[in-house]
Design a protein around this motif. Structure first.
Motif, mmCIF file in Angstrom:
data_model
loop_
_atom_site.group_PDB
_atom_site.id
_atom_site.type_symbol
_atom_site.label_atom_id
_atom_site.label_comp_id
_atom_site.label_asym_id
_atom_site.label_seq_id
_atom_site.Cartn_x
_atom_site.Cartn_y
_atom_site.Cartn_z
ATOM 1 N N GLN A 26 0.821 -1.315 0.095
ATOM 2 C CA GLN A 26 -0.021 -0.068 -0.001
ATOM 3 C C GLN A 26 0.938 1.047 -0.087
ATOM 4 O O GLN A 26 0.502 2.322 -0.764
ATOM 5 C CB GLN A 26 -1.067 0.157 1.222
ATOM 6 N N LEU A 27 1.900 1.105 0.748
ATOM 7 C CA LEU A 27 2.712 2.398 1.029
ATOM 8 C C LEU A 27 4.075 2.477 0.099
ATOM 9 O O LEU A 27 4.190 3.929 -0.242
ATOM 10 C CB LEU A 27 3.154 2.422 2.308
ATOM 11 N N LEU A 28 4.770 1.515 -0.084
ATOM 12 C CA LEU A 28 5.801 1.621 -0.778
ATOM 13 C C LEU A 28 6.092 1.483 -2.293
ATOM 14 O O LEU A 28 6.729 2.172 -2.918
ATOM 15 C CB LEU A 28 6.862 0.755 -0.130
ATOM 16 N N ILE A 29 5.150 0.699 -2.834
ATOM 17 C CA ILE A 29 5.398 0.154 -4.229
ATOM 18 C C ILE A 29 5.073 1.382 -5.205
ATOM 19 O O ILE A 29 5.960 1.428 -5.982
ATOM 20 C CB ILE A 29 4.323 -1.099 -4.565
ATOM 21 N N LEU A 30 4.007 2.075 -5.114
ATOM 22 C CA LEU A 30 3.914 3.375 -5.948
ATOM 23 C C LEU A 30 4.943 4.199 -5.924
ATOM 24 O O LEU A 30 5.476 4.633 -6.839
ATOM 25 C CB LEU A 30 2.340 3.702 -5.743
ATOM 26 N N GLY A 45 0.407 3.555 -10.989
ATOM 27 C CA GLY A 45 -0.951 3.117 -10.223
ATOM 28 C C GLY A 45 -1.760 1.964 -11.071
ATOM 29 O O GLY A 45 -2.301 1.029 -10.441
ATOM 30 N N LEU A 46 -1.875 2.101 -12.303
ATOM 31 C CA LEU A 46 -2.504 1.023 -12.933
ATOM 32 C C LEU A 46 -1.776 -0.239 -12.951
ATOM 33 O O LEU A 46 -2.344 -1.283 -12.982
ATOM 34 C CB LEU A 46 -2.634 1.660 -14.683
ATOM 35 N N VAL A 47 -0.379 -0.351 -13.009
ATOM 36 C CA VAL A 47 0.250 -1.499 -12.945
ATOM 37 C C VAL A 47 0.057 -2.039 -11.559
ATOM 38 O O VAL A 47 -0.167 -3.471 -11.507
ATOM 39 C CB VAL A 47 1.775 -1.506 -13.246
ATOM 40 N N THR A 48 0.002 -1.423 -10.542
ATOM 41 C CA THR A 48 -0.081 -2.003 -9.119
ATOM 42 C C THR A 48 -1.465 -2.723 -9.019
ATOM 43 O O THR A 48 -1.799 -3.654 -8.295
ATOM 44 C CB THR A 48 -0.153 -0.833 -8.136
#
Length: 445
Positions: A26-30, A45-48
């Motif tokens: 939730q916090l770090l990938i984007l 955002g779309l990839v996540t």
């Protein structure tokens, strides 16, 4: 048979490891994709979101199979044991991006290991959540179990949201993730051991996947609660996904307040999460008590109202150079978030009892899969929503961690982590009181 304190606390311990990955995704990938790999925020955002939607396909199968899996240390335990290893390996791998891959290669690498990690998460989370409905049928004991669970989850939030970013600033994200893996795996495995003698439901009769999930879907109060919890989760996931950006651009330490030294030592993001966790841990006993006094639903509604008030105050306070004042608000935010963390997880096992009582069939894994589906859908949608909102405001990606943003982009970020989530929580609160509560009263008598 009543559960011992050790069994209740031991069951809750696993969530410390589980939540580390929840916070990481939730916090770090984007932020990792946009601030360090240079992926445009809308694409990131779309990839996540796409990865998390793919993961939801595995939920019904693992829930169905876990209902039918027994191990040396209890029903469902093999899924949880091996899932911990898969989840931890994927979490480390998605940050260990080799140099020289190029933008497409970087994105492909992160996606591949993100999928591995989310599958491992599902292998742990669905069987684990199903246990809440089978090791006790006492609603008060479930509240107590959930209190332990969310206290340990708060520590997981601290590890994922404060410790990993703090370590990453010195050692890099991959090394930071690797260093916390023993805590993640150890918490989950110790939980299996601590609950090895806890009561377990019998494996259900041999029914089809379609019938099992048809029985779940016919439980109308449960399905409504899944939807409402998904709405709440969307609000919280928007805040979580936007917080790293807020820590960089909206909370600007001037070096003159009481916690400035801590902000410089830990990073602002880590300090805010530490403050949040303090509030969350302090709140757990309070929300258990209020659930007993007011009823679980009204206690949750109270928590949501307080959460909305806090978000409005935070909107008025940002941007700020006073890290001490903002950290104080994050302590209160953690306290109000405690109701969202704890109470829905204590309510939904009570609703499993309706189906078990009417059918005589125990399908807690199927219930857990649908319950987590709503949460996962919200968590999947949030990065895409935030990415599209920020992209529409002209947000700039970078490979340097931070870059100058326009005033309009910063104002949009401020709204995205305060008033927009507050509005979403308001919708959830109204639905909880005026739609779900009457249904629950009719179903439970």
């Amino acid at each position: 048979m009543a559960l011992s304190v050790g069994q209740k606390a031991g069951w809750g311990l696993a969530d410390m490891g589980i939540v580390v990955f929840v916070i990481v995704k939730q916090l770090l990938i984007l932020n990792f994709l946009t601030a360090f790999l240079g992926v445009p925020v809308g694409v990131a955002g779309l990839v996540t979101t796409a990865v998390l939607i793919i993961d939801m396909i595995t939920d019904p199968l693992i829930g169905y199979l876990s209902d039918r899996t027994n191990g040396r240390w209890g029903r469902r335990a093999p899924w949880i044991f091996w899932g911990a290893l898969v989840m931890a390996a994927g979490m480390v791998g998605m940050f260990a991006v080799p140099e020289g891959l190029g933008s497409t290669g970087n994105l492909t690498w992160v996606i591949a290991f993100f999928i591995v990690a989310t599958i491992g998460f599902t292998m742990v989370a669905i069987p684990y959540s199903a246990q809440a409905g089978e090791i006790t049928t006492d609603p008060k004991e479930r509240s107590s179990m959930t209190g332990f669970r969310m206290a340990f989850a708060s520590i997981g939030i601290l590890i994922g949201g404060a410790l990993i970013p703090g370590l990453a600033s010195g050692f890099g994200y991959a090394t930071a993730a690797l260093l916390v893996c023993p805590l993640v795996i150890g918490a989950i495995w110790l939980s299996i051991f601590a609950t090895r003698n806890a009561p377990r439901g019998e494996a259900p009769e041999d029914i089809s996947v379609a019938r099992a999930f048809g029985m779940v879907m016919s439980n109308k109060p449960f399905i409504v609660l899944v939807m409402i919890y998904g709405i709440m989760t969307l609000a919280v996931a928007l805040i979580t996904a936007g917080l790293p950006f807020g820590a960089l651009y909206l909370i600007l330490d001037n070096g003159e307040t009481a916690l400035s030294g801590a902000a410089q030592a830990l990073t602002v993001l880590s300090l805010m999460f530490a403050a949040f966790v303090v509030g969350s841990i302090l709140s757990q006993a309070v929300w258990v008590l209020l659930s007993h006094r007011m009823g679980k639903v009204m206690a949750l509604a109270l928590g949501l109202v307080l959460y909305m008030v806090l978000l409005y105050v935070l909107y008025r306070a940002l941007p700020s150079v006073n890290v001490t004042a903002i950290a104080g608000l994050f302590v209160i935010a953690g306290f109000t978030n405690g109701s969202y963390q704890q109470i829905p997880w204590a309510i939904y096992p009570d609703l499993m009892d309706i189906t078990r009582r009417e059918s005589g069939i125990a399908i807690e894994g199927a219930f857990s899969a649908i319950w987590l589906f709503g949460q996962k859908l919200a968590n999947a949608v949030a990065p895409a929503v935030l990415g599209l909102i920020l992209a529409s405001a002209g947000w700039q990606e970078t490979t340097e961690g931070a870059v100058e943003q326009t005033q309009g982009a910063l104002e949009t970020l401020q709204l995205s982590i305060t008033l927009i989530p507050a509005g979403i929580l308001g919708v959830a609160c109204l639905a909880l009181v005026f739609v779900y509560l009457p249904m629950q009263r009719r179903a439970l008598g």
